[in-house]
Design an enzyme around this catalytic site. Structure first.
Site, PDB file in Angstrom:
ATOM      1  N   PRO A  19       0.792  -1.227   0.000  1.00 59.81           N
ATOM      2  CA  PRO A  19       0.000   0.000   0.000  1.00 59.81           C
ATOM      3  C   PRO A  19       0.828   1.282   0.000  1.00 59.81           C
ATOM      4  O   PRO A  19       1.836   1.381   0.718  1.00 59.81           O
ATOM      5  CB  PRO A  19      -0.796  -0.095   1.306  1.00 59.81           C
ATOM      6  CG  PRO A  19      -0.852  -1.541   1.617  1.00 59.81           C
ATOM      7  CD  PRO A  19       0.393  -2.152   1.059  1.00 59.81           C
ATOM      8  N   ASN A  20       0.383   2.207  -0.797  1.00 57.21           N
ATOM      9  CA  ASN A  20       0.908   3.585  -0.872  1.00 57.21           C
ATOM     10  C   ASN A  20       2.271   3.712  -1.540  1.00 57.21           C
ATOM     11  O   ASN A  20       2.753   4.821  -1.751  1.00 57.21           O
ATOM     12  CB  ASN A  20       0.943   4.240   0.523  1.00 57.21           C
ATOM     13  CG  ASN A  20      -0.436   4.315   1.135  1.00 57.21           C
ATOM     14  OD1 ASN A  20      -1.343   4.817   0.493  1.00 57.21           O
ATOM     15  ND2 ASN A  20      -0.606   3.796   2.330  1.00 57.21           N
ATOM     16  N   ARG A  27       5.171  11.145  -2.225  1.00 53.56           N
ATOM     17  CA  ARG A  27       4.771  10.789  -0.859  1.00 53.56           C
ATOM     18  C   ARG A  27       5.916  11.062   0.116  1.00 53.56           C
ATOM     19  O   ARG A  27       6.971  10.410   0.035  1.00 53.56           O
ATOM     20  CB  ARG A  27       4.432   9.295  -0.825  1.00 53.56           C
ATOM     21  CG  ARG A  27       4.125   8.764   0.541  1.00 53.56           C
ATOM     22  CD  ARG A  27       4.091   7.242   0.533  1.00 53.56           C
ATOM     23  NE  ARG A  27       3.782   6.762   1.863  1.00 53.56           N
ATOM     24  CZ  ARG A  27       3.991   5.527   2.282  1.00 53.56           C
ATOM     25  NH1 ARG A  27       4.507   4.625   1.457  1.00 53.56           N
ATOM     26  NH2 ARG A  27       3.699   5.185   3.512  1.00 53.56           N
ATOM     27  N   TYR A  32      10.932   9.140   2.015  1.00 56.22           N
ATOM     28  CA  TYR A  32      11.002   8.062   1.026  1.00 56.22           C
ATOM     29  C   TYR A  32      11.766   8.422  -0.250  1.00 56.22           C
ATOM     30  O   TYR A  32      11.914   7.581  -1.133  1.00 56.22           O
ATOM     31  CB  TYR A  32       9.585   7.597   0.677  1.00 56.22           C
ATOM     32  CG  TYR A  32       8.831   7.046   1.867  1.00 56.22           C
ATOM     33  CD1 TYR A  32       9.292   5.910   2.523  1.00 56.22           C
ATOM     34  CD2 TYR A  32       7.678   7.668   2.351  1.00 56.22           C
ATOM     35  CE1 TYR A  32       8.620   5.396   3.632  1.00 56.22           C
ATOM     36  CE2 TYR A  32       6.996   7.161   3.445  1.00 56.22           C
ATOM     37  CZ  TYR A  32       7.478   6.025   4.086  1.00 56.22           C
ATOM     38  OH  TYR A  32       6.814   5.522   5.177  1.00 56.22           O
ATOM     39  N   ASN A  84       8.409  -5.181  -0.322  1.00 55.52           N
ATOM     40  CA  ASN A  84       8.186  -4.039   0.544  1.00 55.52           C
ATOM     41  C   ASN A  84       6.687  -4.007   0.808  1.00 55.52           C
ATOM     42  O   ASN A  84       5.901  -3.573  -0.046  1.00 55.52           O
ATOM     43  CB  ASN A  84       8.649  -2.725  -0.086  1.00 55.52           C
ATOM     44  CG  ASN A  84       8.507  -1.562   0.888  1.00 55.52           C
ATOM     45  OD1 ASN A  84       7.849  -1.686   1.924  1.00 55.52           O
ATOM     46  ND2 ASN A  84       9.102  -0.428   0.560  1.00 55.52           N
ATOM     47  N   ALA A  87       2.829  -0.543   5.068  1.00 51.12           N
ATOM     48  CA  ALA A  87       2.257  -0.616   6.420  1.00 51.12           C
ATOM     49  C   ALA A  87       1.785  -2.020   6.792  1.00 51.12           C
ATOM     50  O   ALA A  87       1.724  -2.359   7.985  1.00 51.12           O
ATOM     51  CB  ALA A  87       1.094   0.368   6.532  1.00 51.12           C
ATOM     52  N   HIS A  90       3.498  -4.229   9.424  1.00 53.74           N
ATOM     53  CA  HIS A  90       3.377  -4.067  10.873  1.00 53.74           C
ATOM     54  C   HIS A  90       2.184  -4.786  11.486  1.00 53.74           C
ATOM     55  O   HIS A  90       2.086  -4.891  12.691  1.00 53.74           O
ATOM     56  CB  HIS A  90       3.316  -2.565  11.202  1.00 53.74           C
ATOM     57  CG  HIS A  90       4.381  -1.775  10.489  1.00 53.74           C
ATOM     58  ND1 HIS A  90       5.726  -2.038  10.657  1.00 53.74           N
ATOM     59  CD2 HIS A  90       4.311  -0.774   9.562  1.00 53.74           C
ATOM     60  CE1 HIS A  90       6.428  -1.215   9.882  1.00 53.74           C
ATOM     61  NE2 HIS A  90       5.590  -0.436   9.207  1.00 53.74           N
ATOM     62  N   ASP A  97       1.296 -15.337   7.073  1.00 59.19           N
ATOM     63  CA  ASP A  97       0.925 -16.742   6.870  1.00 59.19           C
ATOM     64  C   ASP A  97       1.171 -17.176   5.432  1.00 59.19           C
ATOM     65  O   ASP A  97       1.576 -18.315   5.183  1.00 59.19           O
ATOM     66  CB  ASP A  97      -0.549 -16.967   7.246  1.00 59.19           C
ATOM     67  CG  ASP A  97      -0.766 -16.981   8.754  1.00 59.19           C
ATOM     68  OD1 ASP A  97       0.231 -16.971   9.507  1.00 59.19           O
ATOM     69  OD2 ASP A  97      -1.930 -17.003   9.182  1.00 59.19           O
ATOM     70  N   GLU A 108      12.648  -8.979   3.016  1.00 60.30           N
ATOM     71  CA  GLU A 108      11.823  -7.833   3.428  1.00 60.30           C
ATOM     72  C   GLU A 108      12.612  -6.545   3.206  1.00 60.30           C
ATOM     73  O   GLU A 108      13.760  -6.439   3.639  1.00 60.30           O
ATOM     74  CB  GLU A 108      11.465  -7.999   4.917  1.00 60.30           C
ATOM     75  CG  GLU A 108      10.700  -6.825   5.477  1.00 60.30           C
ATOM     76  CD  GLU A 108      10.440  -6.974   6.986  1.00 60.30           C
ATOM     77  OE1 GLU A 108      10.605  -8.073   7.545  1.00 60.30           O
ATOM     78  OE2 GLU A 108      10.078  -5.943   7.593  1.00 60.30           O
ATOM     79  N   HIS A 110      12.597  -2.148   3.222  1.00 62.98           N
ATOM     80  CA  HIS A 110      11.989  -0.841   3.517  1.00 62.98           C
ATOM     81  C   HIS A 110      12.946   0.243   3.068  1.00 62.98           C
ATOM     82  O   HIS A 110      14.165   0.133   3.282  1.00 62.98           O
ATOM     83  CB  HIS A 110      11.699  -0.677   5.010  1.00 62.98           C
ATOM     84  CG  HIS A 110      10.806  -1.753   5.524  1.00 62.98           C
ATOM     85  ND1 HIS A 110       9.455  -1.776   5.255  1.00 62.98           N
ATOM     86  CD2 HIS A 110      11.072  -2.866   6.232  1.00 62.98           C
ATOM     87  CE1 HIS A 110       8.936  -2.862   5.790  1.00 62.98           C
ATOM     88  NE2 HIS A 110       9.893  -3.541   6.391  1.00 62.98           N
ATOM     89  N   LEU A 111      12.383   1.278   2.475  1.00 65.12           N
ATOM     90  CA  LEU A 111      13.200   2.425   2.082  1.00 65.12           C
ATOM     91  C   LEU A 111      13.744   3.132   3.324  1.00 65.12           C
ATOM     92  O   LEU A 111      14.920   3.490   3.403  1.00 65.12           O
ATOM     93  CB  LEU A 111      12.347   3.413   1.274  1.00 65.12           C
ATOM     94  CG  LEU A 111      11.923   2.943  -0.122  1.00 65.12           C
ATOM     95  CD1 LEU A 111      10.604   3.569  -0.512  1.00 65.12           C
ATOM     96  CD2 LEU A 111      12.999   3.266  -1.134  1.00 65.12           C
ATOM     97  N   SER A 112      12.852   3.339   4.293  1.00 65.38           N
ATOM     98  CA  SER A 112      13.239   4.075   5.502  1.00 65.38           C
ATOM     99  C   SER A 112      13.735   3.096   6.565  1.00 65.38           C
ATOM    100  O   SER A 112      13.458   1.890   6.487  1.00 65.38           O
ATOM    101  CB  SER A 112      12.031   4.853   6.039  1.00 65.38           C
ATOM    102  OG  SER A 112      11.005   3.956   6.421  1.00 65.38           O
ATOM    103  N   ARG A 117      11.914   5.174  13.582  1.00 65.27           N
ATOM    104  CA  ARG A 117      10.722   5.998  13.350  1.00 65.27           C
ATOM    105  C   ARG A 117       9.711   5.754  14.484  1.00 65.27           C
ATOM    106  O   ARG A 117      10.110   5.473  15.607  1.00 65.27           O
ATOM    107  CB  ARG A 117      10.153   5.678  11.964  1.00 65.27           C
ATOM    108  CG  ARG A 117      11.152   6.026  10.837  1.00 65.27           C
ATOM    109  CD  ARG A 117      10.580   5.773   9.474  1.00 65.27           C
ATOM    110  NE  ARG A 117       9.392   6.600   9.237  1.00 65.27           N
ATOM    111  CZ  ARG A 117       8.495   6.348   8.271  1.00 65.27           C
ATOM    112  NH1 ARG A 117       8.667   5.321   7.467  1.00 65.27           N
ATOM    113  NH2 ARG A 117       7.446   7.139   8.124  1.00 65.27           N
TER     114      ARG A 117
HETATM  115  C1  DQA Z   1       7.961   1.447   4.375  1.00 64.19           C
HETATM  116  C2  DQA Z   1       7.860   1.680   5.880  1.00 64.19           C
HETATM  117  C3  DQA Z   1       6.452   1.433   6.384  1.00 64.19           C
HETATM  118  O1  DQA Z   1       6.389   1.670   7.773  1.00 64.19           O
HETATM  119  C4  DQA Z   1       5.476   2.348   5.680  1.00 64.19           C
HETATM  120  O2  DQA Z   1       4.172   2.067   6.110  1.00 64.19           O
HETATM  121  C5  DQA Z   1       5.590   2.286   4.203  1.00 64.19           C
HETATM  122  C6  DQA Z   1       6.924   2.269   3.614  1.00 64.19           C
HETATM  123  C7  DQA Z   1       9.346   1.824   3.814  1.00 64.19           C
HETATM  124  O3  DQA Z   1       9.634   1.445   2.684  1.00 64.19           O
HETATM  125  O4  DQA Z   1      10.124   2.517   4.476  1.00 64.19           O
HETATM  126  O5  DQA Z   1       4.607   2.354   3.488  1.00 64.19           O
HETATM  127  O6  DQA Z   1       7.756   0.072   4.114  1.00 64.19           O
END
Ligand code: DQA
Length: 158
Positions: A19-20, A27, A32, A84, A87, A90, A97, A108, A110-112, A117
């Site tokens: 998502p997103n 964004r 990011y 990636n 959210a 979390h 599963d 896994e 994550h950019l950040s 955080r």
């Molecule tokens: C993210 C970190 C997540 O906490 C956040 O909800 C994202 C992006 C990252 O790439 O840093 O959507 O996965």
């Protein structure tokens, strides 16, 4: 044939974004970065081609079920998944599963740096079922994950 890829038969990699992540570029760029998801995917595609990867496919979805289905269908079709989950990382037990149910290794991404955080981002419900987590390096988190996947596939097929 590229040097170092001789003897490697199958390298199929699936890159999943949750998502997103379709909003990358606009964004929260201070967190990011300014690259779009398309920019990231094109960089990964170029690097994968250079490394002799047979197939690299990309899917982004804002819907948990799409990602669950993509993971389920990856069995026998892909050697590695780069994920990636945004959210969903979390809180999505369904995603966790699905990863546990399918014998395709997952990295896994994550950019950040989720660990520096908000408190809720420090929990990853998928971390216990993935091969490893790379976070905090922006686009380099994806590139490092791709490079690791390629190295692992090479070792397994040597
Ligand atoms: C993210 C970190 C997540 O906490 C956040 O909800 C994202 C992006 C990252 O790439 O840093 O959507 O996965």
């Amino acid at each position: 044939m590229q040097s170092g890829t001789e003897g490697v038969n199958v390298k199929r990699i699936l890159v999943l974004n949750g998502p997103n992540l379709n909003l990358l570029g606009t964004r929260e760029p201070e967190i990011y970065g300014r690259l779009t998801l398309n920019d990231i995917n094109e960089l990964l595609r170029e690097r994968a081609e250079e490394a002799g990867v047979d197939t690299i496919d990309f899917l982004q979805s804002n819907f948990e079920g799409d990602l669950v289905e993509a993971i389920q269908k990856a069995r026998g079709r892909y050697d590695f998944i780069l994920l990636n989950a945004g959210a969903l990382t979390h809180y999505s037990i369904a995603l966790r599963d699905a990863i546990a149910a399918v014998p395709v290794p997952v990295i896994e991404i994550h950019l950040s740096n989720v660990h520096r955080r908000e408190e809720f981002r420090r929990t990853s419900v998928i971390a216990p079922v993935v091969m490893g987590q790379i976070c905090g390096f922006g686009i380099d988190s994806y590139i490092a994950a791709l490079d690791i996947a390629i190295r692992k596939i090479r070792k397994d097929t040597e």
